[in-house]
Design a protein around this motif. Structure first.
Motif, PDB file in Angstrom:
ATOM      1  N   MET A   1     -12.150 -30.587   1.182  1.00  0.00           N
ATOM      2  CA  MET A   1     -12.044 -30.852  -0.249  1.00  0.00           C
ATOM      3  C   MET A   1     -11.623 -32.290  -0.535  1.00  0.00           C
ATOM      4  N   MET A   2     -10.570 -32.774   0.138  1.00  0.00           N
ATOM      5  CA  MET A   2      -9.998 -34.065  -0.200  1.00  0.00           C
ATOM      6  C   MET A   2     -10.805 -35.249   0.322  1.00  0.00           C
ATOM      7  N   ARG A   3     -11.492 -35.086   1.437  1.00  0.00           N
ATOM      8  CA  ARG A   3     -12.177 -36.219   2.049  1.00  0.00           C
ATOM      9  C   ARG A   3     -13.666 -36.274   1.720  1.00  0.00           C
ATOM     10  N   VAL A   4     -14.256 -35.153   1.356  1.00  0.00           N
ATOM     11  CA  VAL A   4     -15.707 -35.142   1.142  1.00  0.00           C
ATOM     12  C   VAL A   4     -16.073 -34.654  -0.265  1.00  0.00           C
ATOM     13  N   ILE A   5     -15.622 -33.476  -0.625  1.00  0.00           N
ATOM     14  CA  ILE A   5     -16.092 -32.842  -1.849  1.00  0.00           C
ATOM     15  C   ILE A   5     -15.472 -33.464  -3.100  1.00  0.00           C
ATOM     16  N   PHE A   6     -14.142 -33.562  -3.130  1.00  0.00           N
ATOM     17  CA  PHE A   6     -13.482 -34.025  -4.355  1.00  0.00           C
ATOM     18  C   PHE A   6     -13.856 -35.459  -4.727  1.00  0.00           C
ATOM     19  N   PRO A   7     -13.947 -36.413  -3.777  1.00  0.00           N
ATOM     20  CA  PRO A   7     -14.363 -37.766  -4.182  1.00  0.00           C
ATOM     21  C   PRO A   7     -15.718 -37.786  -4.878  1.00  0.00           C
ATOM     22  N   GLN A   8     -16.639 -36.938  -4.446  1.00  0.00           N
ATOM     23  CA  GLN A   8     -17.946 -36.880  -5.117  1.00  0.00           C
ATOM     24  C   GLN A   8     -17.834 -36.188  -6.479  1.00  0.00           C
ATOM     25  N   ALA A   9     -17.044 -35.135  -6.528  1.00  0.00           N
ATOM     26  CA  ALA A   9     -16.843 -34.434  -7.805  1.00  0.00           C
ATOM     27  C   ALA A   9     -16.110 -35.328  -8.804  1.00  0.00           C
ATOM     28  N   TRP A  10     -15.195 -36.150  -8.316  1.00  0.00           N
ATOM     29  CA  TRP A  10     -14.436 -37.044  -9.189  1.00  0.00           C
ATOM     30  C   TRP A  10     -15.359 -37.993  -9.944  1.00  0.00           C
ATOM     31  N   ALA A  11     -16.343 -38.546  -9.242  1.00  0.00           N
ATOM     32  CA  ALA A  11     -17.292 -39.435  -9.910  1.00  0.00           C
ATOM     33  C   ALA A  11     -18.103 -38.697 -10.970  1.00  0.00           C
ATOM     34  N   LEU A  12     -18.365 -37.415 -10.738  1.00  0.00           N
ATOM     35  CA  LEU A  12     -19.144 -36.623 -11.687  1.00  0.00           C
ATOM     36  C   LEU A  12     -18.329 -36.224 -12.911  1.00  0.00           C
ATOM     37  N   MET A  13     -17.035 -36.000 -12.732  1.00  0.00           N
ATOM     38  CA  MET A  13     -16.222 -35.470 -13.828  1.00  0.00           C
ATOM     39  C   MET A  13     -15.663 -36.538 -14.762  1.00  0.00           C
ATOM     40  N   ILE A  14     -15.665 -37.799 -14.354  1.00  0.00           N
ATOM     41  CA  ILE A  14     -15.026 -38.837 -15.168  1.00  0.00           C
ATOM     42  C   ILE A  14     -15.629 -38.949 -16.570  1.00  0.00           C
ATOM     43  N   PRO A  15     -16.967 -38.966 -16.743  1.00  0.00           N
ATOM     44  CA  PRO A  15     -17.489 -39.063 -18.125  1.00  0.00           C
ATOM     45  C   PRO A  15     -17.006 -37.937 -19.039  1.00  0.00           C
ATOM     46  N   SER A  16     -16.978 -36.713 -18.526  1.00  0.00           N
ATOM     47  CA  SER A  16     -16.509 -35.593 -19.339  1.00  0.00           C
ATOM     48  C   SER A  16     -15.015 -35.691 -19.602  1.00  0.00           C
ATOM     49  N   LEU A  17     -14.254 -36.130 -18.600  1.00  0.00           N
ATOM     50  CA  LEU A  17     -12.822 -36.317 -18.806  1.00  0.00           C
ATOM     51  C   LEU A  17     -12.555 -37.428 -19.815  1.00  0.00           C
ATOM     52  N   ASN A  18     -13.418 -38.428 -19.835  1.00  0.00           N
ATOM     53  CA  ASN A  18     -13.283 -39.498 -20.825  1.00  0.00           C
ATOM     54  C   ASN A  18     -13.423 -38.938 -22.238  1.00  0.00           C
ATOM     55  N   ASN A  19     -14.399 -38.052 -22.427  1.00  0.00           N
ATOM     56  CA  ASN A  19     -14.561 -37.418 -23.741  1.00  0.00           C
ATOM     57  C   ASN A  19     -13.317 -36.629 -24.135  1.00  0.00           C
ATOM     58  N   LEU A  20     -12.764 -35.885 -23.174  1.00  0.00           N
ATOM     59  CA  LEU A  20     -11.562 -35.111 -23.459  1.00  0.00           C
ATOM     60  C   LEU A  20     -10.373 -36.009 -23.766  1.00  0.00           C
ATOM     61  N   LEU A  21     -10.303 -37.151 -23.092  1.00  0.00           N
ATOM     62  CA  LEU A  21      -9.205 -38.081 -23.335  1.00  0.00           C
ATOM     63  C   LEU A  21      -9.262 -38.615 -24.769  1.00  0.00           C
ATOM     64  N   ILE A  22     -10.466 -38.927 -25.238  1.00  0.00           N
ATOM     65  CA  ILE A  22     -10.611 -39.393 -26.620  1.00  0.00           C
ATOM     66  C   ILE A  22     -10.255 -38.272 -27.592  1.00  0.00           C
ATOM     67  N   GLN A  23     -10.677 -37.050 -27.286  1.00  0.00           N
ATOM     68  CA  GLN A  23     -10.314 -35.918 -28.127  1.00  0.00           C
ATOM     69  C   GLN A  23      -8.799 -35.719 -28.152  1.00  0.00           C
ATOM     70  N   LEU A  24      -8.154 -35.903 -27.005  1.00  0.00           N
ATOM     71  CA  LEU A  24      -6.696 -35.763 -26.944  1.00  0.00           C
ATOM     72  C   LEU A  24      -6.016 -36.813 -27.815  1.00  0.00           C
ATOM     73  N   LEU A  25      -6.514 -38.049 -27.750  1.00  0.00           N
ATOM     74  CA  LEU A  25      -5.961 -39.103 -28.601  1.00  0.00           C
ATOM     75  C   LEU A  25      -6.033 -38.698 -30.069  1.00  0.00           C
ATOM     76  N   LYS A  26      -7.180 -38.193 -30.489  1.00  0.00           N
ATOM     77  CA  LYS A  26      -7.333 -37.771 -31.882  1.00  0.00           C
ATOM     78  C   LYS A  26      -6.486 -36.540 -32.181  1.00  0.00           C
ATOM     79  N   GLY A  27      -6.254 -35.708 -31.154  1.00  0.00           N
ATOM     80  CA  GLY A  27      -5.418 -34.533 -31.350  1.00  0.00           C
ATOM     81  C   GLY A  27      -3.968 -34.868 -31.607  1.00  0.00           C
ATOM     82  N   THR A  28      -3.536 -36.068 -31.208  1.00  0.00           N
ATOM     83  CA  THR A  28      -2.145 -36.451 -31.481  1.00  0.00           C
ATOM     84  C   THR A  28      -1.865 -36.566 -32.974  1.00  0.00           C
TER      85      THR A  28
END
Length: 242
Positions: free
Chosen positions: A135-162
């Motif tokens: 998980m830590m050496r192979v799978i998660f680094p690849q998944a991390w690159a995939l999840m960042i755009p969606s996490l960015n959207n959530l981060l902006i939503q969180l900012l507005k949620g404040t």
């Protein structure tokens, strides 16, 4: 207009204090949301029904109920018996935002891990890697690159949620804008609010874009960070990039 600017100048110290509270809620809530998302996202993929079921219940509970109701529960209900837990208002805001957006983020984590090509999982098996190393050496680094755009959207939503956290007595940027409206007018106060929130959101987006570029570069799938945020290369006389 001059009177509005003078009122803004008088209110500037309070506005800066409110902005600081908003940034504290955003950063604190984002860090907690990320931790919650990772834990719940991994538990939701567990082969055992108990941790997987626990993760599903928590995820659906916080996704299926209103953020405002969750904040009211943490602020007004937790101090009562049988809980008897009283948290500072800012901490209530951070916990509420973190749990709510962490539940959404858990689905992003789970989906991104599931999106890693099956060949990568098979390669880790062929290399006899343990579950943690896999998980830590192979799978998660690849998944991390995939999840960042969606996490960015959530981060902006969180900012507005404040912006709703001021309803539990927190004097954040939105609360100060409401006070400024009294001394100026609705258009001036809330236009200023739109600009400030936009600038914060844009700065967060730039940070997340840089993280995405770095993650892809480490996987050999993108340009170096300096090239991804710099100007495009200028062609020379022969048409090649200078």
């Amino acid at each position: 207009m001059l009177e509005d600017l003078e009122a803004l100048q008088r209110a500037l110290p309070r506005m800066l204090d409110g902005l600081l509270i908003t940034l504290e809620l955003t950063v604190g809530g984002a860090l907690l949301a990320f931790a919650v998302a990772i834990v719940l996202g991994l538990l939701a993929r567990s082969r055992h029904i108990i941790p997987r079921g626990f993760a599903r219940v928590v995820i659906e509970l916080f996704r299926g109920t209103s953020l405002l109701v969750q904040l009211f529960f943490l602020f007004f209900v937790l101090p009562l018996p049988p809980f008897n837990v009283e948290l500072p208002p800012v901490l209530v805001g951070i916990v509420g935002l973190g749990l709510n957006y962490g539940a959404y983020g858990a689905e992003v984590v789970r989906g991104s891990i599931n999106s890693v090509p099956a060949g990568q999982w098979e390669a880790t098996t062929a290399l006899s890697l343990g579950r943690h190393q896999r998980m830590m050496r192979v799978i998660f680094p690849q998944a991390w690159a995939l999840m960042i755009p969606s996490l960015n959207n959530l981060l902006i939503q969180l900012l507005k949620g404040t912006a709703v956290v001021y309803l539990i007595t927190i004097v954040d940027l939105t609360a100060e804008l409401n006070k400024l409206r009294v001394d100026t007018d609705v258009f001036f106060a809330y236009t200023l609010g739109l600009i400030v929130y936009f600038l914060i959101a844009y700065a967060l987006t730039l940070i997340m874009n840089a993280l995405e570029a770095r993650a892809k570069t480490r996987l050999g799938r993108g340009k170096p960070l300096r090239e991804s945020i710099g100007a495009a290369p200028v062609p020379d006389a022969k048409g090649a990039a200078a």
